[in-house]
Design a protein around this motif. Structure first.
Motif, PDB file in Angstrom:
ATOM      1  N   SER A  15       0.853  -1.189   0.000  1.00  0.00           N
ATOM      2  CA  SER A  15       0.000   0.000   0.000  1.00  0.00           C
ATOM      3  C   SER A  15       0.892   1.244   0.000  1.00  0.00           C
ATOM      4  CB  SER A  15      -0.894   0.002   1.239  1.00  0.00           C
ATOM      5  OG  SER A  15      -0.095   0.149   2.404  1.00  0.00           O
ATOM      6  N   ARG A  16       0.271   2.424  -0.168  1.00  0.00           N
ATOM      7  CA  ARG A  16       1.031   3.667  -0.115  1.00  0.00           C
ATOM      8  C   ARG A  16       1.765   3.799   1.213  1.00  0.00           C
ATOM      9  NH1 ARG A  16       1.099   7.690   2.673  1.00  0.00           N
ATOM     10  NH2 ARG A  16      -0.852   7.136   3.654  1.00  0.00           N
ATOM     11  N   MET A  17       1.085   3.417   2.297  1.00  0.00           N
ATOM     12  CA  MET A  17       1.699   3.518   3.626  1.00  0.00           C
ATOM     13  C   MET A  17       2.895   2.580   3.765  1.00  0.00           C
ATOM     14  SD  MET A  17       0.223   2.790   7.451  1.00  0.00           S
ATOM     15  CE  MET A  17      -1.025   4.018   7.405  1.00  0.00           C
ATOM     16  N   MET A  18       2.761   1.366   3.260  1.00  0.00           N
ATOM     17  CA  MET A  18       3.859   0.409   3.353  1.00  0.00           C
ATOM     18  C   MET A  18       5.081   0.918   2.580  1.00  0.00           C
ATOM     19  SD  MET A  18       1.633  -3.070   2.961  1.00  0.00           S
ATOM     20  CE  MET A  18       2.820  -4.314   3.443  1.00  0.00           C
ATOM     21  N   ASN A  19       4.859   1.465   1.397  1.00  0.00           N
ATOM     22  CA  ASN A  19       5.959   2.044   0.624  1.00  0.00           C
ATOM     23  C   ASN A  19       6.588   3.211   1.377  1.00  0.00           C
ATOM     24  OD1 ASN A  19       5.811   0.337  -1.647  1.00  0.00           O
ATOM     25  ND2 ASN A  19       4.261   1.608  -2.609  1.00  0.00           N
ATOM     26  N   ALA A  20       5.747   4.085   1.939  1.00  0.00           N
ATOM     27  CA  ALA A  20       6.238   5.272   2.643  1.00  0.00           C
ATOM     28  C   ALA A  20       7.043   4.900   3.883  1.00  0.00           C
ATOM     29  CB  ALA A  20       5.068   6.168   3.025  1.00  0.00           C
ATOM     30  N   LEU A  25      11.699   9.804   3.165  1.00  0.00           N
ATOM     31  CA  LEU A  25      10.928  10.690   2.276  1.00  0.00           C
ATOM     32  C   LEU A  25       9.438  10.378   2.309  1.00  0.00           C
ATOM     33  CD1 LEU A  25      13.224  10.729  -0.886  1.00  0.00           C
ATOM     34  CD2 LEU A  25      13.007  12.483   0.875  1.00  0.00           C
ATOM     35  N   GLY A  26       9.075   9.228   2.852  1.00  0.00           N
ATOM     36  CA  GLY A  26       7.680   8.823   2.904  1.00  0.00           C
ATOM     37  C   GLY A  26       6.795   9.829   3.606  1.00  0.00           C
ATOM     38  N   GLY A  29       5.133  12.246   1.367  1.00  0.00           N
ATOM     39  CA  GLY A  29       4.027  11.725   0.584  1.00  0.00           C
ATOM     40  C   GLY A  29       2.783  11.451   1.399  1.00  0.00           C
ATOM     41  N   ASP A  30       2.826  11.775   2.683  1.00  0.00           N
ATOM     42  CA  ASP A  30       1.695  11.523   3.565  1.00  0.00           C
ATOM     43  C   ASP A  30       0.552  12.487   3.229  1.00  0.00           C
ATOM     44  OD1 ASP A  30       0.503  10.128   5.642  1.00  0.00           O
ATOM     45  OD2 ASP A  30       1.221  11.506   7.187  1.00  0.00           O
ATOM     46  N   PRO A  31      -0.643  11.983   2.889  1.00  0.00           N
ATOM     47  CA  PRO A  31      -1.744  12.874   2.485  1.00  0.00           C
ATOM     48  C   PRO A  31      -2.072  13.992   3.491  1.00  0.00           C
ATOM     49  CG  PRO A  31      -2.284  10.636   1.907  1.00  0.00           C
ATOM     50  CD  PRO A  31      -1.015  10.575   2.721  1.00  0.00           C
ATOM     51  N   PRO A  32      -2.104  13.740   4.807  1.00  0.00           N
ATOM     52  CA  PRO A  32      -2.400  14.857   5.715  1.00  0.00           C
ATOM     53  C   PRO A  32      -1.342  15.968   5.671  1.00  0.00           C
ATOM     54  CG  PRO A  32      -2.739  12.782   6.847  1.00  0.00           C
ATOM     55  CD  PRO A  32      -2.103  12.466   5.531  1.00  0.00           C
ATOM     56  N   SER A 162       6.910   8.022  12.641  1.00  0.00           N
ATOM     57  CA  SER A 162       7.041   6.934  13.613  1.00  0.00           C
ATOM     58  C   SER A 162       7.152   5.591  12.903  1.00  0.00           C
ATOM     59  CB  SER A 162       5.838   6.887  14.552  1.00  0.00           C
ATOM     60  OG  SER A 162       5.698   8.084  15.250  1.00  0.00           O
ATOM     61  N   ASN A 163       6.374   5.412  11.844  1.00  0.00           N
ATOM     62  CA  ASN A 163       6.423   4.154  11.094  1.00  0.00           C
ATOM     63  C   ASN A 163       7.812   3.917  10.529  1.00  0.00           C
ATOM     64  OD1 ASN A 163       3.700   4.119  11.627  1.00  0.00           O
ATOM     65  ND2 ASN A 163       3.065   4.431   9.516  1.00  0.00           N
ATOM     66  N   HIS A 164       8.396   4.962   9.948  1.00  0.00           N
ATOM     67  CA  HIS A 164       9.740   4.811   9.384  1.00  0.00           C
ATOM     68  C   HIS A 164      10.771   4.558  10.484  1.00  0.00           C
ATOM     69  CE1 HIS A 164      13.175   5.136   6.807  1.00  0.00           C
ATOM     70  NE2 HIS A 164      13.660   6.084   7.579  1.00  0.00           N
TER      71      HIS A 164
END
Length: 193
Positions: A15-20, A25-26, A29-32, A162-164
């Motif tokens: 998903s977009r989140m998994m890629n980010a 740099l992800g 690309g975060d929509p918020p 935090s995810n990264h």
């Protein structure tokens, strides 16, 4: 482990989140984040129009309204190959990492490490984990399974960061602690919980 076996350990499509999650740099690309930046530039543009600012200023502000969305799209496109990178990393490890999707989706904070025999003592493991970060430590050490805390606190304002951080910490723990440990105490499996 072969690339095909490693490929089976993660989602067939990210998903977009998994890629980010796989890149610093992800966050861009975060929509918020893109929406907030767009809102600020849009308000500036509307204020310039209302105050009869020069046409050049209005044009520059209008162009700036679209920059955050453009950056977010470019980042999303640039990170489309993230799955291949993750699979290549998993394939070079001497043991499988199950439920990697949890970390890629911003979940999971415990590594459940299963040893073939008796695991190392908790103080020894804590010393190795402490070298990675002080928030990493053994949570449970029973039989042949050891629970290890990854130790990344979620940022409520910017979860993508935090995810990264969690993803990078997992890689650091695996490469600096678990892979060297595997030479003396064979690890059969690591599971993200």
């Amino acid at each position: 482990m072969t690339e095909a076996e490693a490929s089976d350990l993660v989602s067939a499509k990210f998903s977009r989140m998994m890629n980010a999650t796989t890149s610093p740099l992800g966050v861009a690309g975060d929509p918020p984040i893109a929406a907030a930046a767009t809102a600020v530039t849009l308000v500036a543009y509307l204020a310039a129009r209302r105050s009869d600012a020069s046409p050049t200023v209005q044009l520059v502000l209008l162009v700036l309204v679209f920059v955050p969305v453009g950056v977010a799209l470019l980042v999303a496109i640039a990170l489309l190959g993230a799955r291949k990178t993750v699979v290549a990393w998993l394939a070079k490890l001497p043991f499988p990492i199950e439920n990697m999707n949890a970390v890629l989706n911003g979940l999971g904070d415990i590594l459940e490490v299963t040893f073939e025999g008796t695991p190392p003592e908790t103080p020894e493991l804590n010393a190795k984990l402490d070298a990675v970060h002080t928030d990493c430590f053994v949570t449970d050490n029973q039989d042949s399974v050891v629970g290890m805390r990854i130790g990344v606190v979620d940022n409520k304002r910017n979860p993508a960061a935090s995810n990264h951080a969690r993803y990078k910490r997992l890689i650091t723990i695996v490469e600096q602690v678990l892979v060297p440990l595997h030479a003396s105490a064979k690890i059969t499996c690591v599971r993200v919980k």
